[in-house]
Design an enzyme around this catalytic site. Structure first.
Site, PDB file in Angstrom:
ATOM      1  NE  ARG A  34      92.316  73.142  48.143  1.00  0.00           N
ATOM      2  CZ  ARG A  34      91.800  72.611  49.251  1.00  0.00           C
ATOM      3  NH1 ARG A  34      91.960  71.335  49.491  1.00  0.00           N
ATOM      4  NH2 ARG A  34      91.152  73.346  50.115  1.00  0.00           N
ATOM      5  CE  LYS A  51      81.815  58.758  50.982  1.00  0.00           C
ATOM      6  NZ  LYS A  51      83.174  59.102  50.534  1.00  0.00           N
ATOM      7  CD  GLU A 100      94.773  69.051  47.361  1.00  0.00           C
ATOM      8  OE1 GLU A 100      93.654  68.581  47.063  1.00  0.00           O
ATOM      9  OE2 GLU A 100      95.002  69.613  48.463  1.00  0.00           O
TER      10      GLU A 100
END
Length: 632
Positions: A408, A290, A380
């Site tokens: 969600r 990243k 979640e």
């Protein structure tokens, strides 16, 4: 502007596919340079895009996009994809009103096969496309690109479980950079880390892919290599008691390839060409970094996950910060400080986040109370049920979650928390318009979907100090609660240091006026007060959406001729609907104007511009009320 002569010849992926493979490293280099400069000016998701440059080039080189379907998970890494698919000259409009969206968007380009913004949807979507194409018999290929962070979510494994039991041609690319937005947590990232080092199959796949072009030129060499590969696999399996004879993904019914270097574009092309010709579910494990190519982002990918603009790298040009006036604290920071103070006062408090430690303001809390901090990953649903289990045993859980992500976990909120009346508090961040991240991240529905749930208490603070007051108030209740607050800063109100509370379900009149009364909720109190100066209207800060202050509504309804409600939420089923229900219940028939977000998908861009377009800025509220008063 940096010179990108080769990239400038590429308008669409078919132009890329005309180049010899040996030129692809240069394309990737120029693409990274262009990305650095464009994001440096416009802001946006950054480190993840830098890490996906070579993978994006290889995918568009091998696959026949847009005929083949390329589905990006979340979409944080989709900028190189946009540059290569005809949008290079519009990158300066990224995340701006009327410009390019920050995520793949079907209406923006035929190359955006599936609109995204939330995590872990790519495998299921690509599987659906692959099944439809098989039924149609058109020979198209579907590819899902998912990060190791998104792979921790249950929805990804539900799709893997389904796909692995089907005879379907599907490629899942696991882009493994050991990160989501925050560092990854849980057993899966640890498994992947071990796999990179210990997986003999992955090592052999990499060696084979890199050496094929050499072995093809030597008579009989490829057959010998295949026999050696088989023998090594046999020995490795016996030595490890067959423990890794099949990887985790192979047990799901996928053929596993990898891990491979995600920054070696030529090797990626060879591996992808091989996989595109294979039948059945395939998974390619790609290792990337990243922030690749930008030292600051490589060293701190969390900080550089998304940026507003870029400083020069220190080794190139010393960065001299310009003195800035002290910034007003954000609502997220207000929450973070309150959480630490409340935890110090109550050892029962535990904080839970679904992979949003920085975004939800939990960094300081984690440092001070590590044993009472739980990052459950991008999960979640699990976060909410986990909180329910904690509450059953006497803990006082606080779930820090964005409004858009709470959607969600709606079933868990209803079934596991509300129906059992468990004392879990939801700190609902990013409520309302969020700006550049657009409709997938807008928190415009929480008042509507929370209000109908039994046992819920819902609070909406109007400024920073109100936020602290309402957090303390809701935390003290022995019931499910939600405090919803917007992104960014408020009005700069002085915030107390105490843990004071206010009466539950009671609003307060902020301005006395005549004829027109405005019932304002949360972030709309301040613009309503501004509009009220011209209207000479009464403004009530309702504080609570549920329970609603019926006494205050009735009092103002009896003393005023015209009634207005205003909220930064969908009009349907929201706080305005609650006001109408109270009036109907008491047979009060007076003109009422409900102001909120109309039944529409919002755009991305500057929040002030969006609120004005939606009729929720102070000036727009004034115009709408004046126009309505002229008609009633």
């Amino acid at each position: 502007m940096s010179q990108t002569p080769l990239l400038d010849t590429i308008s669409l992926p078919q132009d890329l596919r005309c180049l010899p493979k040996e030129q692809l490293p240069r394309v990737a280099e120029e693409l990274r340079m262009f990305l650095l400069e464009s994001v440096g000016k416009t802001g946006g998701h950054f480190a993840s895009n830098l890490g996906a440059v070579e993978l994006t080039v290889a995918l568009h080189y091998v696959y026949d996009t847009p005929n083949d379907n390329l589905v990006w998970d979340v979409g944080h890494q989709s900028y190189p994809h946009k540059i290569l698919t005809g949008r290079k000259n519009r990158m300066h409009t990224m995340r701006q009103y009327g410009g390019l969206a920050g995520f793949p968007k079907r209406g923006e380009s035929e190359y955006d096969a599936f609109g995204v913004g939330h995590s872990s949807t790519s495998i299921g979507a690509a599987l659906g496309m692959a099944v439809a194409d098989k039924l149609a018999g058109n020979g198209k290929r579907s590819v899902a690109v998912i990060g190791d962070g998104a792979m921790t979510a249950g929805q990804a494994f539900e799709a893997l479980n389904c796909a692995g039991d089907m005879e379907i041609d599907l490629l899942v690319i696991l882009n493994d950079n050991e990160m989501s937005i925050s560092p990854n947590v849980g057993a899966l990232p640890k498994y992947l880390a071990r796999n990179v080092v210990r997986d003999m199959h992955g090592l052999l796949s990499t060696i084979k892919a890199q050496s094929t072009k050499v072995l093809d030129k030597l008579p009989g060499a490829l057959e010998i290599a295949q026999k050696v590969e088989h023998k090594i696999k046999t020995i490795a399996g016996e030595a490890e008691h067959a423990k890794q004879s099949l990887s985790l993904f192979e047990n799901f019914g996928f053929h596993y390839t990898g891990p491979v270097d995600g920054h070696d574009v030529e090797n990626l092309v060879e591996v992808l060409q091989d996989l595109r010709a294979k039948k059945g579910p395939q998974i390619l494990h790609v290792i990337t970094k990243k922030g690749q190519g930008y030292k600051l982002a490589e060293n701190d990918p969390v900080k550089y996950h998304a940026v507003s603009n870029l400083a020069k790298e220190p080794e190139k040009e010393p960065y001299k910060p310009v003195p800035q006036p002290a910034a007003k604290p954000t609502y997220t920071q207000i929450f973070g400080k309150w959480l630490c103070d409340q935890a110090a006062a109550d050892p029962r408090l535990v904080a839970i986040t679904p992979a949003m430690r920085e975004g939800s303001g939990l960094v300081e809390y984690e440092q001070k109370f590590p044993e009472r901090y739980f990052d459950v990953g991008i999960a979640e649903q699990h976060a909410v049920t986990f909180a329910g289990g904690l509450a059953c045993e006497g803990a006082k859980p606080v779930v820090a979650i964005y409004s858009t992500f709470l959607q969600r976990a709606y079933d868990q909120l209803v079934h596991d928390i509300a129906l059992q009346n468990l004392p879990v508090m939801f700190a609902v961040d990013r409520a309302g318009i969020v700006g550049a991240d657009g409709p997938t991240h807008a928190g415009l529905y929480d008042l509507s979907f929370l209000r109908c749930v039994p046992n819920m208490v819902i609070a909406a603070p109007s400024d920073e100090n109100e936020c602290r007051l309402l957090l303390s108030t809701c935390y003290q209740l022995d019931a499910p609660t939600a405090v919803r607050y917007p992104r960014g800063s408020g009005i700069g109100a002085t915030v107390s240091d105490g843990l004071d509370t206010v009466p539950v379900g009671k609003g307060v009149v902020r301005r006395e006026g005549s004829q027109t009364a405005v019932f304002a909720f949360g972030s709309m109190v301040q613009p309503a007060l501004e509009a009220a100066e011209t209207l000479d209207a009464t403004v009530a800060d309702m504080r609570f959406v549920k329970p609603l202050d019926e006494a205050l509504i009735l009092k103002l309804a009896q003393s005023h001729d015209y009634l207005v409600s205003v909220e930064e939420n969908a009009e349907q089923g929201g706080a305005g609907s609650a006001v109408l229900e109270v009036l109907a219940k008491h047979n009060i028939c007076k003109p009422v104007l409900v102001l909120g977000v109309a039944d529409t998908v919002t755009e991305h861009g500057d929040p002030k511009k969006l609120l004005d377009d939606l009729g929720l800025s102070a000036a727009a509220i004034l115009r709408r009320i004046q126009s309505w008063l002229a008609e009633v």
